[in-house]
Motif scaffolding. Structure first.
Motif, mmCIF file in Angstrom:
data_model
loop_
_atom_site.group_PDB
_atom_site.id
_atom_site.type_symbol
_atom_site.label_atom_id
_atom_site.label_comp_id
_atom_site.label_asym_id
_atom_site.label_seq_id
_atom_site.Cartn_x
_atom_site.Cartn_y
_atom_site.Cartn_z
ATOM 1 N N GLY A 137 0.927 -1.755 0.028
ATOM 2 C CA GLY A 137 0.069 0.355 0.307
ATOM 3 C C GLY A 137 0.561 1.304 0.115
ATOM 4 N N LYS A 138 2.094 0.810 -0.732
ATOM 5 C CA LYS A 138 2.775 2.333 -0.434
ATOM 6 C C LYS A 138 2.814 3.568 -1.374
ATOM 7 N N ALA A 139 1.493 3.045 -2.817
ATOM 8 C CA ALA A 139 0.880 4.700 -3.436
ATOM 9 C C ALA A 139 0.430 4.966 -2.817
ATOM 10 N N HIS A 181 8.276 -0.447 -14.315
ATOM 11 C CA HIS A 181 7.127 -1.302 -14.541
ATOM 12 C C HIS A 181 6.888 -2.458 -14.302
ATOM 13 N N ASN A 182 8.097 -3.621 -12.938
ATOM 14 C CA ASN A 182 7.596 -4.554 -12.412
ATOM 15 C C ASN A 182 6.563 -4.020 -11.064
ATOM 16 N N ALA A 183 6.201 -2.065 -10.676
ATOM 17 C CA ALA A 183 6.177 -1.905 -9.722
ATOM 18 C C ALA A 183 4.388 -1.866 -10.682
ATOM 19 N N GLY A 184 2.999 -2.661 -9.440
ATOM 20 C CA GLY A 184 2.299 -1.353 -9.528
ATOM 21 C C GLY A 184 1.596 -0.670 -8.115
ATOM 22 N N HIS A 185 1.781 0.518 -8.495
ATOM 23 C CA HIS A 185 1.348 0.943 -7.207
ATOM 24 C C HIS A 185 0.016 1.878 -7.943
ATOM 25 N N LYS A 204 11.683 -21.261 -11.048
ATOM 26 C CA LYS A 204 11.334 -19.971 -11.561
ATOM 27 C C LYS A 204 10.858 -19.133 -10.444
ATOM 28 N N ILE A 205 11.661 -17.700 -10.876
ATOM 29 C CA ILE A 205 11.467 -17.538 -9.756
ATOM 30 C C ILE A 205 10.518 -15.855 -9.685
ATOM 31 N N GLY A 206 9.212 -16.563 -10.653
ATOM 32 C CA GLY A 206 8.156 -15.687 -10.856
ATOM 33 C C GLY A 206 8.261 -13.912 -10.975
ATOM 34 N N THR A 243 7.797 -10.624 -13.060
ATOM 35 C CA THR A 243 6.728 -10.239 -13.546
ATOM 36 C C THR A 243 7.090 -10.089 -15.244
ATOM 37 N N LEU A 244 8.582 -10.788 -15.707
ATOM 38 C CA LEU A 244 8.232 -10.541 -17.115
ATOM 39 C C LEU A 244 8.564 -9.211 -17.790
ATOM 40 N N LYS A 245 9.163 -8.282 -17.137
ATOM 41 C CA LYS A 245 9.410 -7.049 -17.746
ATOM 42 C C LYS A 245 10.296 -6.975 -18.142
ATOM 43 N N ILE A 289 13.277 -6.957 -15.940
ATOM 44 C CA ILE A 289 13.702 -5.662 -14.960
ATOM 45 C C ILE A 289 15.652 -5.940 -14.988
ATOM 46 N N GLY A 290 15.410 -7.976 -14.674
ATOM 47 C CA GLY A 290 16.552 -8.289 -14.006
ATOM 48 C C GLY A 290 17.740 -8.766 -15.138
ATOM 49 N N PRO A 291 17.581 -9.035 -16.753
ATOM 50 C CA PRO A 291 18.554 -8.118 -17.681
ATOM 51 C C PRO A 291 18.503 -6.979 -18.103
ATOM 52 N N VAL A 325 14.049 -12.793 -5.230
ATOM 53 C CA VAL A 325 14.255 -11.360 -4.916
ATOM 54 C C VAL A 325 13.962 -10.424 -6.905
ATOM 55 N N THR A 326 13.744 -9.261 -6.486
ATOM 56 C CA THR A 326 14.210 -8.043 -8.076
ATOM 57 C C THR A 326 15.629 -8.037 -8.021
ATOM 58 N N SER A 327 15.976 -6.823 -9.127
ATOM 59 C CA SER A 327 17.409 -6.729 -9.293
ATOM 60 C C SER A 327 17.856 -4.954 -8.825
ATOM 61 N N ARG A 373 2.700 -12.411 -0.601
ATOM 62 C CA ARG A 373 4.123 -12.474 -1.552
ATOM 63 C C ARG A 373 3.459 -12.903 -2.433
ATOM 64 N N VAL A 374 4.069 -12.148 -3.929
ATOM 65 C CA VAL A 374 3.855 -12.837 -5.199
ATOM 66 C C VAL A 374 4.787 -13.462 -5.532
ATOM 67 N N GLY A 375 4.983 -14.937 -6.616
ATOM 68 C CA GLY A 375 5.809 -14.999 -6.587
ATOM 69 C C GLY A 375 6.399 -16.088 -5.957
ATOM 70 N N ALA A 376 7.838 -16.998 -6.325
ATOM 71 C CA ALA A 376 8.486 -18.162 -5.234
ATOM 72 C C ALA A 376 9.661 -17.194 -4.480
ATOM 73 N N GLY A 393 -1.815 -10.051 -12.543
ATOM 74 C CA GLY A 393 -3.178 -10.541 -12.130
ATOM 75 C C GLY A 393 -3.209 -11.637 -11.285
ATOM 76 N N ARG A 394 -1.619 -12.044 -10.902
ATOM 77 C CA ARG A 394 -0.913 -12.852 -9.912
ATOM 78 C C ARG A 394 -1.608 -13.114 -8.833
ATOM 79 N N ARG A 395 -2.164 -13.972 -8.164
ATOM 80 C CA ARG A 395 -2.845 -14.130 -7.140
ATOM 81 C C ARG A 395 -1.691 -14.092 -6.108
HETATM 82 P P1 IMO Z 1 5.420 -3.088 -5.898
HETATM 83 O O1 IMO Z 1 5.887 -1.634 -6.163
HETATM 84 C C1 IMO Z 1 5.108 -7.226 -5.148
HETATM 85 C C2 IMO Z 1 8.391 -9.868 -7.239
HETATM 86 C C3 IMO Z 1 7.953 -10.806 -8.227
HETATM 87 C C4 IMO Z 1 9.257 -11.808 -7.809
HETATM 88 C C5 IMO Z 1 10.026 -10.844 -8.165
HETATM 89 C C6 IMO Z 1 11.129 -10.813 -9.153
HETATM 90 O O2 IMO Z 1 4.288 -2.886 -6.874
HETATM 91 O O3 IMO Z 1 5.020 -3.400 -4.554
HETATM 92 P P2 IMO Z 1 10.805 -9.226 -11.318
HETATM 93 O O4 IMO Z 1 9.824 -8.763 -12.335
HETATM 94 O O5 IMO Z 1 11.620 -7.914 -10.619
HETATM 95 O O6 IMO Z 1 12.374 -9.440 -11.948
HETATM 96 O O7 IMO Z 1 10.505 -9.546 -10.313
HETATM 97 O O8 IMO Z 1 9.613 -9.716 -7.449
HETATM 98 N N1 IMO Z 1 8.317 -8.025 -7.382
HETATM 99 C C7 IMO Z 1 7.151 -7.772 -6.666
HETATM 100 N N2 IMO Z 1 5.890 -8.124 -6.340
HETATM 101 N N3 IMO Z 1 4.824 -6.273 -5.646
HETATM 102 C C8 IMO Z 1 6.202 -5.411 -6.848
HETATM 103 O O9 IMO Z 1 6.280 -4.299 -7.132
HETATM 104 C C9 IMO Z 1 6.196 -6.612 -6.921
HETATM 105 N N4 IMO Z 1 7.518 -6.101 -8.555
HETATM 106 C C10 IMO Z 1 8.432 -7.806 -8.335
HETATM 107 O O10 IMO Z 1 6.841 -11.608 -8.663
HETATM 108 O O11 IMO Z 1 8.744 -12.512 -7.441
#
Ligand code: IMO
Ligand code: GDP
Ligand code: MG
Length: 423
Positions: free
Chosen positions: A15-17, A37-41, A124-126, A128-130, A132-134, A236-238, A270-273, A300-302
């Motif tokens: 709920g940062k946004a 754009h992996n973020a959704g605020h 799989k990390i799960g 967002t396929l955006k 970001i890491g690369p 984690v994210t990158s 938590r979304v992803g593994a 849209g993931r649970r």
């Molecule tokens: P906001 O800003 C929740 C998670 C992904 C995955 C891992 C790596 O809305 O809180 P990435 O695409 O970044 O390489 O994915 O990080 N992830 C998030 N989970 N909120 C986010 O952003 C996220 N951004 C990435 O689900 O587990």
């Protein structure tokens, strides 16, 4: 205190946004410092819902200058979709400044992200396929293309073509689909021309703003436990969402920062593994997901649900120098018979003193819980701390005591004004 950082204290989507939107009233600049754009605020204003990915969440206020700092990775397709959507809804984005040092995301980054995930099989990390890491990997390899390069259209087009050809070769060799190099060059040269007027020297912009007495709000994306260094690696994210990343990602210095607000839900998702000690795999978890509407804004993931974890939050205080917490979604517990607060971890019969630094250990810990009665009433209309039911007050006090910093803002609904000041 002229500079405030807002950072997720869990695994994202805290709920940062909403808190940024609230604090934007007192700040002249809102600055994204990492992620992309992996973020959704999400900000909800009356019947209007704004889902932001790259544009700082302060955009809804006319007085705010939105800034995309050097630490962000920018997907121009998403950026301009977002700008167009906001402007159609009457929100001007003309004040936006994008750091010339921010790295750009291209289609090969998304292709590599997908290829890497496919190659991981069950591990799989799960993501967002955006891409970001690369994109951050290219930044670290020093082959990335930065926003400032769009200011010279000729050399940008050349660099774009060279990179696209090289990436196409390696992608195909690695088993990926071929890129349409000519189409990419045409599309991204046009986007670059559109980006040029927004590109600026954000380090000077921010320091000049500070010198003229402006207050700055630094908006973290993702969260502490998705941090590349301090999170549950490799899940984690990158980038570095932790408060230290706010300096690296803006060019402000540590001594410029005063207030550091960690955002936590009244529970955890938590979304992803990756490991999640307080995860709820039963009906109560489903209830949290239903009532809390825990589905990702971007994919849209649970979201995986669980109880609030004060061991994590204590570590978040250390990693970010949190001066306070904002606790959101307290209202989601309105119909719960009881609520649980994780106060410690046990491993092999012994209590752990510190947050485990090995992910394998984190996967094995047994959470120790304090059980509290629920309040069985709606908090949606509560605007004063004293009006909160005693059970909700006890919950907040326990979290404060366990975590060791005060909770200031408490969220009791999704809408902009659904909050109260607790202390
Ligand atoms: P906001 O800003 C929740 C998670 C992904 C995955 C891992 C790596 O809305 O809180 P990435 O695409 O970044 O390489 O994915 O990080 N992830 C998030 N989970 N909120 C986010 O952003 C996220 N951004 C990435 O689900 O587990
Ligand atoms: P962010 O990524 O940290 O900005 O969080 P998201 O926007 O991804 O997810 C938080 C969700 O919870 C959004 O849908 C918000 O509208 C909603 N939200 C924020 N605060 C509250 C609150 O106090 N109560 C309720 N019920 N919803 C909230
Ligand atoms: Mg989110």
């Amino acid at each position: 205190m002229p500079v405030t950082v807002v950072v997720g204290a869990q695994w994202g989507d805290e709920g940062k946004a909403k808190v940024i939107d609230l604090l934007s009233k007192e700040h002249g600049y809102v600055v994204r410092y990492q992620g992309g754009h992996n973020a959704g605020h999400t900000v909800v204003v009356g019947d209007e819902r704004y889902a932001l990915q790259l544009i700082p969440s302060g955009i809804l206020y006319d007085h705010v200058v939105p800034v995309i700092g050097n630490g962000v990775v920018v997907d121009m397709v998403t950026l301009f979709n977002e700008i167009d959507t906001l402007e159609r809804r009457g929100i001007s984005c003309s004040r936006l400044v994008v750091s010339s040092h921010a790295h750009l995301i291209f289609p090969w980054h998304q292709a590599w992200d997908a290829l890497a995930e496919a190659g991981r099989g069950d591990a799989k990390i799960g993501t967002t396929l955006k891409g970001i890491g690369p994109a951050y990997a290219d930044k670290a390899r020093r082959v990335g293309i930065r926003a400032g390069e769009v200011l010279d259209a000729g050399s940008f087009a050349q660099a774009l073509k060279e990179r696209a050809v090289a990436e196409n070769t390696t992608l195909v060799a690695a088993g990926g689909a071929a890129l349409d190099v000519d189409a990419i060059v045409t599309q991204f040269a046009a986007l670059a021309a559109r980006l040029a007027p927004y590109v600026g020297d954000t380090v000077s912009v921010l320091h000049d703003a500070l010198a003229s007495g402006q207050h700055l709000l630094l908006e973290g994306a993702q969260a502490t436990f998705l941090d590349l260094d301090h999170g549950t690696y490799p899940y984690v994210t990158s980038s570095n969402p932790t408060a230290g990343g706010a300096c690296a990602g803006t060019g402000l210095g540590p001594r410029d920062i005063g207030r550091i607000v960690g955002i936590t839900k009244a529970y955890t998702t938590r979304v992803g593994a990756g490991p999640f000690p307080t995860e709820l795999l039963d009906d109560l978890g489903d209830k949290l997901v239903d009532i809390g509407r825990e589905f990702g804004t971007v994919t849209g993931r649970r979201r995986r649900p669980g109880w609030i974890d004060c061991v994590m939050l204590r570590q978040a205080v250390r990693l970010n120098s949190l001066t306070e917490l904002a606790l959101t979604k307290l209202d989601v517990f309105d119909t719960f018979e009881h609520v649980r607060v994780c106060t410690g971890y046990r491993v092999g019969g012994a209590m752990l003193r510190n947050y485990p630094d090995r992910m394998e250990l984190l996967a094995d810990v047994e959470p120790v819980y304090a059980d509290l009665p629920g309040w069985n009433q709606s908090l949606g209309a509560v605007r004063e701390a004293a009006q909160l039911p005693a059970e909700a007050q006890a919950f907040l006090r326990l979290v404060e005591t366990e975590v060791g910093v005060p909770i200031r803002i408490v969220g009791v609904g999704a809408e902009r004004d659904d909050y109260l000041l607790w202390s």
